[in-house]
Scaffold this motif. Structure first.
Motif, PDB file in Angstrom:
ATOM      1  N   ALA A  39      40.708  17.513  -0.760  1.00 28.40           N
ATOM      2  CA  ALA A  39      40.760  17.946  -2.162  1.00 28.40           C
ATOM      3  C   ALA A  39      41.305  16.834  -3.038  1.00 28.40           C
ATOM      4  O   ALA A  39      40.819  16.602  -4.158  1.00 28.40           O
ATOM      5  N   ALA A  40      42.317  16.116  -2.516  1.00 25.46           N
ATOM      6  CA  ALA A  40      42.876  14.990  -3.284  1.00 25.46           C
ATOM      7  C   ALA A  40      41.832  13.891  -3.462  1.00 25.46           C
ATOM      8  O   ALA A  40      41.760  13.257  -4.521  1.00 25.46           O
ATOM      9  N   ALA A  41      41.024  13.678  -2.438  1.00 28.60           N
ATOM     10  CA  ALA A  41      39.989  12.636  -2.524  1.00 28.60           C
ATOM     11  C   ALA A  41      38.945  12.995  -3.582  1.00 28.60           C
ATOM     12  O   ALA A  41      38.511  12.139  -4.358  1.00 28.60           O
ATOM     13  N   VAL A  42      38.533  14.248  -3.593  1.00 30.16           N
ATOM     14  CA  VAL A  42      37.542  14.667  -4.593  1.00 30.16           C
ATOM     15  C   VAL A  42      38.104  14.470  -5.998  1.00 30.16           C
ATOM     16  O   VAL A  42      37.431  13.938  -6.886  1.00 30.16           O
ATOM     17  N   ALA A  43      39.367  14.896  -6.183  1.00 29.81           N
ATOM     18  CA  ALA A  43      39.988  14.729  -7.506  1.00 29.81           C
ATOM     19  C   ALA A  43      40.100  13.252  -7.857  1.00 29.81           C
ATOM     20  O   ALA A  43      39.746  12.830  -8.966  1.00 29.81           O
ATOM     21  N   ALA A  44      40.582  12.452  -6.911  1.00 33.67           N
ATOM     22  CA  ALA A  44      40.764  11.015  -7.181  1.00 33.67           C
ATOM     23  C   ALA A  44      39.439  10.364  -7.554  1.00 33.67           C
ATOM     24  O   ALA A  44      39.377   9.522  -8.454  1.00 33.67           O
ATOM     25  N   SER A  45      38.379  10.761  -6.863  1.00 28.88           N
ATOM     26  CA  SER A  45      37.076  10.145  -7.159  1.00 28.88           C
ATOM     27  C   SER A  45      36.657  10.420  -8.597  1.00 28.88           C
ATOM     28  O   SER A  45      35.954   9.616  -9.209  1.00 28.88           O
ATOM     29  N   GLN A  46      37.105  11.557  -9.120  1.00 29.46           N
ATOM     30  CA  GLN A  46      36.689  11.951 -10.471  1.00 29.46           C
ATOM     31  C   GLN A  46      37.730  11.644 -11.535  1.00 29.46           C
ATOM     32  O   GLN A  46      37.503  11.911 -12.711  1.00 29.46           O
ATOM     33  N   ASP A  47      38.889  11.129 -11.108  1.00 28.34           N
ATOM     34  CA  ASP A  47      39.858  10.696 -12.111  1.00 28.34           C
ATOM     35  C   ASP A  47      39.166   9.708 -13.043  1.00 28.34           C
ATOM     36  O   ASP A  47      38.544   8.738 -12.585  1.00 28.34           O
TER      37      ASP A  47
ATOM     38  N   ARG B 252      41.987  13.820 -13.306  1.00 30.18           N
ATOM     39  CA  ARG B 252      42.504  13.317 -14.583  1.00 30.18           C
ATOM     40  C   ARG B 252      41.316  13.111 -15.520  1.00 30.18           C
ATOM     41  O   ARG B 252      40.415  12.309 -15.242  1.00 30.18           O
ATOM     42  N   ILE B 253      41.308  13.847 -16.621  1.00 31.12           N
ATOM     43  CA  ILE B 253      40.163  13.737 -17.533  1.00 31.12           C
ATOM     44  C   ILE B 253      40.372  12.590 -18.518  1.00 31.12           C
ATOM     45  O   ILE B 253      41.492  12.129 -18.703  1.00 31.12           O
ATOM     46  N   PRO B 254      39.288  12.123 -19.143  1.00 33.63           N
ATOM     47  CA  PRO B 254      39.424  11.014 -20.097  1.00 33.63           C
ATOM     48  C   PRO B 254      40.315  11.418 -21.266  1.00 33.63           C
ATOM     49  O   PRO B 254      40.174  12.521 -21.814  1.00 33.63           O
TER      50      PRO B 254
END
Lengths: 520, 520
Positions: B143-151, B180-182
């Motif tokens: 889950a952290a990897a998916v989030a990090a990829s989309q930071d 993390r969104i833009p």
């Protein structure tokens, strides 16, 4: 050549140091290197259409030539594409002078699109890495790279060449630098090993590295004959000499189960030029260390030491009067009928030409090969030392450049073929005498086996789908012809025999798409 | 699924986090992952025969799907083979969840043949890297990897998965983690940029990243129309929306000479979602920094910020009443005669279907493409962001997986095609709607040009030989057919038009080997 740029000093120094082949896949940052080839006529540039072909060819070249080739790669991505076959070269202790062009020194600050951390990636090869920042140092750095690549036991030496160091004027050549040669094993160690061999307890002698060449094998055979110990060569030798007139020493198996059988009851494992045996992969509930429980490991010679001499010194102590057991000529009969995992190796064994070089990436299809070729004429076998597939076609290419007068036989599994398939184009371009026998079982057969061995539930359709190469079937005849290599298809032993003989008789590369069912 | 192993928790968590495609090239250490695919029906496994296909497909997929795919790679050498297209993805800020199987934790100490420093190589991608040591943590790490990829702005997130973490029981899924969104650009910056735009001095506005999509382009067009500034999109956008009904914003050139012309007389360069322009390579005696001397650079939005919103905020200040200038429909006439660098692009412009996706690796052959397709129906162009060639065929493959209802056109130069040619096999296997137009000029034409541009002496026969792909000529019809893709050859504009229309009309992949002479 009174005035030289950095690239010219590099190539001239390489040639002076004995490196006169450069497998190349250049880009813009390497254009001065490319232009400089014409100022040093002794250097041969060989083009690969993918960097994995370039690095694998450099590996195969040095395994046969016993001296390094250079590569020419384009920045970090070029190194990345070449990394898998450099990994195999690292495990083979192959000397390679790996030249990587980079942005000009002053350009790096701008983080242009191709900028990346070349040192980090090159460092993962655990060899020698240097960045040649100044034109005047390029020659000296090149000589140091050649020496480093040949420092015993051999390694990948990476020279990073900024574009401005390459194009700058004021290049200076450098005289060859002698590499670090293998050191002799001390007499005490030799004596201790001789005592272990004479202990009367069950002993296995495992030989690798340079011990897999004639001198080491003869000494090993004498030791085994005189003392009754079990002798083995390592599972994946960089270069194994074998066939008629040489000792046939059994190879240690790939599967842990095979090794357990081979080493059953052993109390002492003596290693020379290799490490104590470990499992290629881990499996749930199975041992990683393949030394039998309770057995002691004794090191006769590290891989960087003089392995053949150490074996010979031991043989002089324990087998002074004993001759090696040499393989007699013996070939399988030519088989007939549809191709099987057994009869295709019999065809190779029956027809293997004199002085052949086998680049072996047959994987599961080749399990029965060693027995079928043991009594064939003397030949060299190059194996997949690092486990990174896609090595066979490039290594065959480089071996053929190194030995244009010898027939090179690439035994190539289909699952591994697509990684570096454009090696065929280089073979055609250079008119290399490579005969590729493409073992086409239309599956990642080894992974079917491994899926069982790791204990994974293997019955799911999606899992099986990912190990299946039959949808669509690949037509390697068309692929080879598309790259300029004449090709045929064999479905019977008779066809394979006829096509193999014809390919060997005709100069230049050929491919035979051999439809062989999987063992599993 | 009350009891799960690590692999099952990984795949379940990926799916729960929205990642439901995994481009895969597995080996033994990934067998539990492969087996686990059958326990999570939502996850689609797509097989590539080479890791560069896998990573490039993941890049193309995310550029079109606007969410990450996963990869499945086999240890360090698998990562090496995939590194070049991961480099391109890094430069594109593409979110990718890069899963690399590794030896079991307890097995690493034995330095088995495939052991290498995965972290060092993955670290060169400057993204997110984590090793998932314990089965119970695999879900949370996924889950952290998916989030990090989309930071924001997107990156390669590498999860190293030891075999025992994968096969161990006690896996736990993890709920999605918001990335993390833009962030919005602050009002002061917007106001300052608006003042520069209204200064009356010559201004260039250079837009990249997410600014190359419709919203950003509309705002950019409004700003340019209201203020008269020159607007450009970056040289190599990850995804550029263009065609009828959208603003046509000129791309900044690849050659420094082009950029010098485009930015001639400019006093202020405003960048939004990209960096100030630099030369792709360094050339002797030429500038690396392409910002005109004396001009000031102003940052409206960093690439990780909300670029379209920033552009829109500026437009509201300086162009409140101004509408964007939208491209009218306009196509070239269908040309005739032998193929040339001009008429082949006219064929594409005349026939480009609705909602096409162009994966553009035409390189020198495509220099005239943008003008020919500007007024074609609305389409997306994916470009070579990182300069690592061999990207086009894999990216087209991934884009077609992401958008099965859209026609994907891969414009592919011959010199770059062999790096990842087996993408064709994956296209055939998955029946993807990819039409490859193979621009076959039988040379590394760009390098011929570059050899001149770097000032190297280009007249030597050995140098020219290394840039020539015509000995032997490659037959891409045979190569494609060998991989299961129907193929034809076009030598005239009429043939190309007829074959292109036929390929588009028929489901599944096709290749057209278009024999187009080089520009140089």
């Amino acid at each position: 050549m009174s005035e030289m740029n950095g690239a010219q000093s590099l190539i001239r120094t390489l040639v002076d140091s004995g490196v006169d082949v450069c497998f190349s896949n250049p880009g813009t940052s390497e254009m001065h290197f490319v232009a400089a080839l014409d100022s040093v006529p002794e250097m041969r540039g060989v083009l690969g259409l993918f960097e994995g072909v370039v690095t694998g060819a450099a590996d195969g070249y040095a395994r046969i030539a016993d001296k390094p080739a250079a590569t020419l790669l384009h920045l970090g991505p070029g190194l990345g594409n070449g990394l898998a076959n450099l990994h195999n070269a690292r495990r083979a202790h192959t000397p390679i002078v790996n030249v990587i062009g980079d942005h000009a020194t002053y350009h790096k600050q701008y983080d242009a699109p191709l900028e990346s951390d070349i040192e980090a990636v090159a460092g993962s090869l655990e060899g020698w890495v240097r960045r040649s920042e100044h034109t005047k140092d390029v020659g000296a750095d090149a000589a140091a790279a050649v020496a480093a690549s040949q420092d015993a036991p051999g390694q990948v030496a990476t020279l990073i060449l900024p574009a401005d160091a390459s194009w700058g004027e004021g290049g200076e050549t450098c005289a060859p630098i002698p590499p670090r040669i293998p050191q002799a094993v001390d007499a005490t160690t030799v004596k201790n090993i001789a005592e272990v061999l004479s202990s009367g307890e069950p002993v296995a002698l495992l030989v690798g590295g340079s011990g897999c060449r004639e001198a080491g094998l003869r000494a090993t055979s004498r030791i085994a004959a005189a003392t009754g110990v079990k002798a083995f060569v390592e599972t994946f030798p960089a270069r194994l000499e074998r066939g008629e007139g040489l000792p046939t020493i059994e190879r240690l198996g790939y599967l842990a189960e095979q090794v357990a059988y081979q080493l059953d009851g052993i109390k002492h494992v003596i290693v020379a030029g290799t490490k104590a045996p470990v499992s290629f992969f881990a499996y749930p509930g199975k041992a990683s260390n393949l030394v039998p429980e309770g057995a002691q490991v004794h090191v006769l010679a590290e891989i960087a030491q003089d392995v053949p001499r150490a074996l010979n010194d031991v043989a002089e102590l324990v087998a002074a009067e004993t001759e090696p057991v040499l393989q007699e000529a013996s070939r399988p009969a030519l088989p007939s009928g549809p191709l099987t995992p057994q009869n295709w190796v019999d065809v190779i064994g029956a027809l293997l030409p004199e002085r052949a070089i086998i680049a072996d990436e047959a994987n599961t299809s080749g399990l029965l090969l060693p027995a079928a070729t043991a009594g064939a004429p003397r030949h060299d076998v190059l194996t997949l030392t690092g486990g990174a597939i896609g090595y066979g076609m490039p290594v065959a290419t480089g071996a053929a450049v190194a030995a244009p007068d010898r027939p090179v036989i690439n035994l190539q599994s289909d699952g591994s073929a697509l990684y570096t398939i454009s090696a065929l184009w280089t073979q055609a371009r250079e008119n290399l005498n490579v005969t590729t026998v493409l073992l086409n079982n239309r599956a990642y057969a080894i992974l079917r086996l491994e899926l069982q061995r790791v204990g994974a539930d293997a019955n799911g359709p999606k899992a099986n789908e990912l190990l299946d190469l039959s949808r669509p079937d690949m037509d390697f005849v068309k692929i080879a012809e598309g790259m300029g290599v004449p090709a045929t298809r064999a479905t019977t032993a008779e066809e394979l025999a006829e096509q193999f003989q014809r390919a060997l008789a005709e100069p230049g590369p050929h491919l035979i798409d051999a439809i062989v069912p999987t063992l599993f």
